[in-house]
Design an enzyme around this catalytic site. Structure first.
Site, short mmCIF file in Angstrom:
data_model
loop_
_atom_site.label_atom_id
_atom_site.label_comp_id
_atom_site.label_asym_id
_atom_site.label_seq_id
_atom_site.Cartn_x
_atom_site.Cartn_y
_atom_site.Cartn_z
N HIS A 194 8.17 -10.01 -14.20
CA HIS A 194 7.57 -11.33 -14.37
C HIS A 194 7.50 -12.11 -13.06
CE1 HIS A 194 8.15 -11.47 -18.96
NE2 HIS A 194 6.96 -11.06 -18.61
N ARG A 221 -6.60 -4.68 -19.52
CA ARG A 221 -5.27 -4.28 -20.02
C ARG A 221 -4.75 -5.39 -20.94
NH1 ARG A 221 -4.55 -2.36 -14.39
NH2 ARG A 221 -3.98 -0.16 -14.46
N ARG A 252 -9.13 -2.20 -23.62
CA ARG A 252 -8.20 -1.19 -24.12
C ARG A 252 -7.35 -1.78 -25.23
NH1 ARG A 252 -4.30 1.44 -19.83
NH2 ARG A 252 -3.23 -0.55 -19.83
N GLU A 291 -5.50 10.68 -20.20
CA GLU A 291 -4.30 10.32 -19.42
C GLU A 291 -3.22 11.38 -19.49
OE1 GLU A 291 -3.59 5.80 -19.25
OE2 GLU A 291 -3.87 6.22 -21.38
N ASN A 351 -3.34 7.09 -13.24
CA ASN A 351 -1.94 6.69 -13.04
C ASN A 351 -1.03 7.49 -13.97
OD1 ASN A 351 -3.09 4.79 -11.43
ND2 ASN A 351 -2.87 3.10 -12.89
N ASP A 352 -1.47 7.60 -15.22
CA ASP A 352 -0.68 8.37 -16.16
C ASP A 352 -0.93 9.87 -16.05
OD1 ASP A 352 1.09 6.70 -17.64
OD2 ASP A 352 -0.66 5.70 -18.48
N CYS A 411 -10.32 5.01 -13.98
CA CYS A 411 -9.81 3.64 -13.82
C CYS A 411 -8.38 3.58 -13.28
CB CYS A 411 -9.89 2.88 -15.15
SG CYS A 411 -8.90 3.59 -16.45
C1 PEP Z 1 -3.83 4.78 -15.94
O1 PEP Z 1 -2.90 5.29 -16.56
O2 PEP Z 1 -4.37 5.29 -14.95
C2 PEP Z 1 -4.33 3.45 -16.32
C3 PEP Z 1 -5.41 2.96 -15.76
O3 PEP Z 1 -3.63 2.74 -17.23
P1 PEP Z 1 -2.25 1.99 -16.89
O4 PEP Z 1 -2.08 1.98 -15.41
O5 PEP Z 1 -2.38 0.63 -17.47
O6 PEP Z 1 -1.25 2.84 -17.59
MG MG Z 2 -2.29 4.50 -18.45
#
Ligand code: PEP
Ligand code: MG
Length: 593
Positions: free
Chosen positions: A193, A300, A336, A435, A458-459, A506
Site C-alpha cells: 500500500h 486489473r 479482467r 498465463e 508475468n505469470d 500484456c
Molecule cells: C501477467 O501475469 O502477465 C499479467 C499481466 O497479469 P498480472 O501481472 O496482473 O498477474
Molecule cells: Mg497474471
C-alpha cells in the site's frame, strides 16, 4: 568503495541525494501491573487512545483523498476497521480487566497474537496487511505512551532519499517536503500500500533491496534509479559521471517522447503496432489516454477491491467500467475479471492461509468456487458494454471447462439483466489470458472457446520456470527470455493466427526493448504495457524494423539459453537503440537512445 544494490523498481525517476534514515520501530512498552482500582481508568485511556488514532486516520484519509484521490484514500479503511474490530478491542480490554495489564501492554499482546496468526503465510499480500497493522499499532501505542510522531520530515533542509527497513501508508502520505526525492527500502513489493502511494506521489522508489539499511548511514551520498531498481551508496567519481549522463539523456528522451505520444507506433519498415495501456485504477484512465494508449489492454480490476472493507457494489463497478469505456470510445477496453489470490487477497475475505499462494486458490479458481463474489462484476461489465467496446478477460485459465463455466455464469447474468429490462450489447467478446504452460500448450483447444487471447507473461514466466515472481532473491532467475518461454510465445502466436483470433501480450516483458522486439518478431503486433510506458515503447518501436525482428526471433528460437536469446535480440537491434545500460540484464524499463 561504492556499494551497488539491486531491488525492485517501484516508481520511476533517477536521483542523487543524501541518505536520510528513518529507523522507526514499534514503541517498546514498559511492563506494569495495574492496581485493581486503576482498571476502569485504564479502559477509558484505551478508548481515548483509539479515538485519537481514529481522528488521526480520518485526517490522513481526508488529506489523501484531496491530494491523490478517493481510491488511494481507501487505503486507510482497513486500519479504521481494525480499530473497531471486536477481536482487537475486546481482546485488549479482557487483558486489562482479567490480567491487570496496562492498556499499552494489553494492546501490544493482542497485536502480537494477531500478527503471529497472520504471519503463518508467505503470501505477500497478507504480509503487506501486517504492515498496515504495524502502522496502526504504532499510532495507538504512541497515543497511550504519549510519544511524539517519529515521522517528522518538515525540518529536512536538503534533498534526501529516505532509507528504511520498510514504511507504512500513513508515513508516505505525510511526505509533503519537496526535499524527499526518493525512497529505498529493504522490504516491500510493488503492490504494498505505501508503495502504491509513493508511486501516486511520483517519488522515485526502489523496494526489496534486502539490506540497504545495513549499508547506508545518515548523510551518505546515494544514487537511486527507480527505473531499473538500483541504488549506489557512496558512489565513486565514475558512478557520478554515469548518473549525470544517464539522467541528462533520460530527461531529453522523456521530453521528446512526450511530445510524440500521439504519433502511431509504426516501425521503420512500415509495420504498424498497436500499443495499449495496462490500468490499475480507473482514476488513471485520463492519463492513459493522454499517454497515447491505443485502448486499454488490461484493466486489473482487483485494485477496486484491495484495501477495501467489502466488495464494491454493482453500481460502483459499473461507473468505473463505464468511465474507462467512455474515455476510450471507439477503442477496445479489456477488463479482467477479479484476479484475486496469489499476491492479491483482500483481508476482509478471510481467505485461508496457503503454503504456496501462487499455486493455490487464485483467479478463475476463486471465481468458479465463489461465483457470488463475481456476479456484481459480471453484471456491471455487461451493462458497461453499452458504453464502449468492453471485452471480458478471464485470468489464469488452464482448460476449456473453466471458460465454458465462466461463459455460463455470464449467460445467467445476461438473463437477469434481460428480465430486469437493463440493456447490454449482445456479441461482446470473452477471451482468456494465457498465463500457464497448460494454457499455452493447449492453446489450440482454448482458441475454439475464446474470442481472443492475451498472454500474461508475468505469470507465464513464473509458472514455466517455477520461479516466484515476487521473490527478490530469485529475481536474476526470473528471465522471460528463457528458451522455454520463447517457444511457448511462438507456439501461441501460431495457434492464434491459424484460428484467426486476436492475440496480444500484456506482461511486463512487452515494455522492454528486447521483449517488444522479440514479440514483434513472433508476429505479435498488439502489446499492452503499463500506461505510463506507452509513449516510450512507441518511440522505441519507431526506431526498430519488423523484418530484422523476424530474423532475430528465428535465431532466438534456436538459441539454447536465455543469455543466447538476449544476445540474438541485441544483435538484431544493433545500434538502432542504445542498450548499453541494460546489457546482460532484462529490465522492466526502456532505455534512452
Ligand atoms: C501477467 O501475469 O502477465 C499479467 C499481466 O497479469 P498480472 O501481472 O496482473 O498477474
Ligand atoms: Mg497474471
Amino acid at each position: 568503495m561504492s556499494t551497488v544494490l539491486d531491488g525492485f523498481p517501484a516508481a520511476r525517476g533517477i536521483v542523487s541525494a543524501r541518505v536520510h534514515r528513518v529507523d522507526w520501530e514499534i514503541p517498546t512498552v514498559p511492563h506494569r501491573v495495574l492496581d485493581p482500582s486503576e482498571i476502569d481508568d485504564e479502559l477509558i485511556r484505551f478508548a481515548e487512545a483509539r479515538s485519537a488514532a481514529r481522528q488521526r486516520l480520518e485526517e490522513l484519509r481526508a488529506r489523501t483523498a484531496e491530494r491523490l484521490g478517493e481510491v488511494e484514500a481507501r487505503i486507510f479503511d482497513p486500519q479504521m476497521l481494525m480499530l473497531e474490530d471486536s477481536e482487537v478491542v475486546e481482546g485488549t480490554e479482557r487483558y486489562v480487566r482479567e490480567n491487570r495489564l496496562s492498556a499499552a501492554r494489553a494492546f501490544e499482546f493482542r497485536m502480537l497474537e494477531l500478527k503471529a496468526r497472520w504471519s503463518r503465510t508467505s503470501n505477500p499480500m497478507v504480509l503487506d496487511r501486517l504492515n498496515d497493522l504495524e502502522d496502526l499499532q504504532t499510532r495507538v501505542l504512541a497515543a497511550l505512551l504519549e510519544l511524539a510522531d517519529p515521522w517528522d520530515l518538515d525540518s529536512i533542509a536538503e534533498d534526501v532519499v529516505i532509507v528504511a527497513s520498510n514504511l507504512t501508508p500513513s508515513m508516505v502520505v505525510q511526505i509533503e517536503s519537496p526535499h524527499v526525492v526518493g525512497i529505498a527500502t529493504d522490504h516491500g513489493t510493488r503492490g504494498s500500500h505505501w508503495v502504491i502511494l509513493a508511486r501516486s506521489q511520483m517519488i522515485p522508489t526502489v523496494v526489496g533491496l534486502g539490506e540497504v539499511t545495513r549499508h547506508a548511514s545518515d548523510g551518505d551520498e546515494i544514487i537511486l534509479d527507480g527505473r531499473i531498481g538500483r541504488v549506489i551508496i557512496e558512489p565513486e567519481e565514475q558512478d557520478r559521471t554515469t548518473f549525470l549522463e544517464r539522467r541528462a539523456r533520460l530527461r531529453t528522451w522523456e521530453e521528446a517522447i512526450e511530445s510524440e505520444a500521439r504519433q502511431d507506433a509504426v516501425t521503420r519498415d512500415g509495420q504498424p503496432m498497436s500499443i495499449r495501456g495496462n490500468l490499475d485504477l480507473p482514476v488513471e484512465v485520463e492519463n492513459a489516454k493522454a499517454a497515447g494508449a491505443d485502448g486499454i489492454g488490461l484493466f486489473r480490476t482487483e485494485f477496486l477491491v484491495l484495501g477495501r472493507s467489502a466488495m464494491p457494489d454493482e453500481e460502483e463497478q459499473f461507473q468505473a467500467y463505464r468511465r474507462v469505456a467512455e474515455a476510450f470510445d471507439g477503442q477496445a477496453v479489456y477488463v479482467r475479471l477479479f484476479d484475486l489470490g496469489g499476491d492479491k487477497f483482500p483481508m476482509f475475505l478471510n481467505m485461508p492461509a496457503e503454503e504456496n499462494p501462487f499455486l493455490g486458490w487464485r483467479a478463475v479458481r476463486v471465481l468458479l468456487d465463489k461465483p457470488e463474489l463475481f456476479r456484481a462484476q459480471m453484471r456491471a461489465l455487461l451493462r458497461a458494454t453499452v458504453h464502449g467496446d468492453v471485452r471480458i478477460m478471464i485470468p489464469l485459465v488452464n482448460d476449456v471447462d473453466e471458460v465454458q463455466r465462466v461463459r455460463a455464469l455470464l449467460e445467467e447474468e445476461e438473463d437477469r439483466l434481460r428480465r430486469d429490462g437493463i440493456p447490454f450489447s449482445r456479441g461482446y467478446k470473452v477471451g482468456v489470458m494465457i498465463e500457464t504452460p497448460a494454457a499455452a500448450l493447449d492453446a489450440a483447444e482454448l482458441a475454439r472457446h475464446a474470442d481472443f487471447f492475451s498472454i500474461g507473461t508475468n505469470d507465464l514466466v513464473q509458472y514455466t520456470l517455477a520461479v516466484d515472481r515476487t521473490n527478490a532473491h530469485l529475481a536474476p532467475r526470473y528471465n522471460p527470455f528463457h528458451p522455454s518461454v520463447v517457444r511457448q510465445l511462438h507456439s501461441v502466436s501460431r495457434v492464434a493466427r491459424a484460428a484467426g483470433i486476436e492475440l496480444s501480450v500484456c506482461g511486463e516483458m512487452a515494455a522492454t526493448v528486447l521483449g517488444a522486439f522479440l514479440l514483434m518478431g513472433l508476429d505479435i503486433d498488439t502489446l499492452s504495457v503499463a500506461w505510463h510506458t506507452v509513449p516510450e515503447l512507441k518511440s522505441v518501436l519507431r526506431e526498430l524494423e519488423a523484418t530484422s525482428a523476424r530474423t532475430a526471433a528465428r535465431a532466438a528460437l534456436a538459441a539454447s539459453s536465455a543469455r543466447d536469446v538476449m544476445e540474438c535480440l541485441a544483435d538484431g537491434i544493433g545500434d538502432a537503440v542504445d542498450l548499453a545500460p541494460f546489457r546482460g540484464r532484462w529490465e522492466l524499463a526502456l532505455p534512452p537512445r
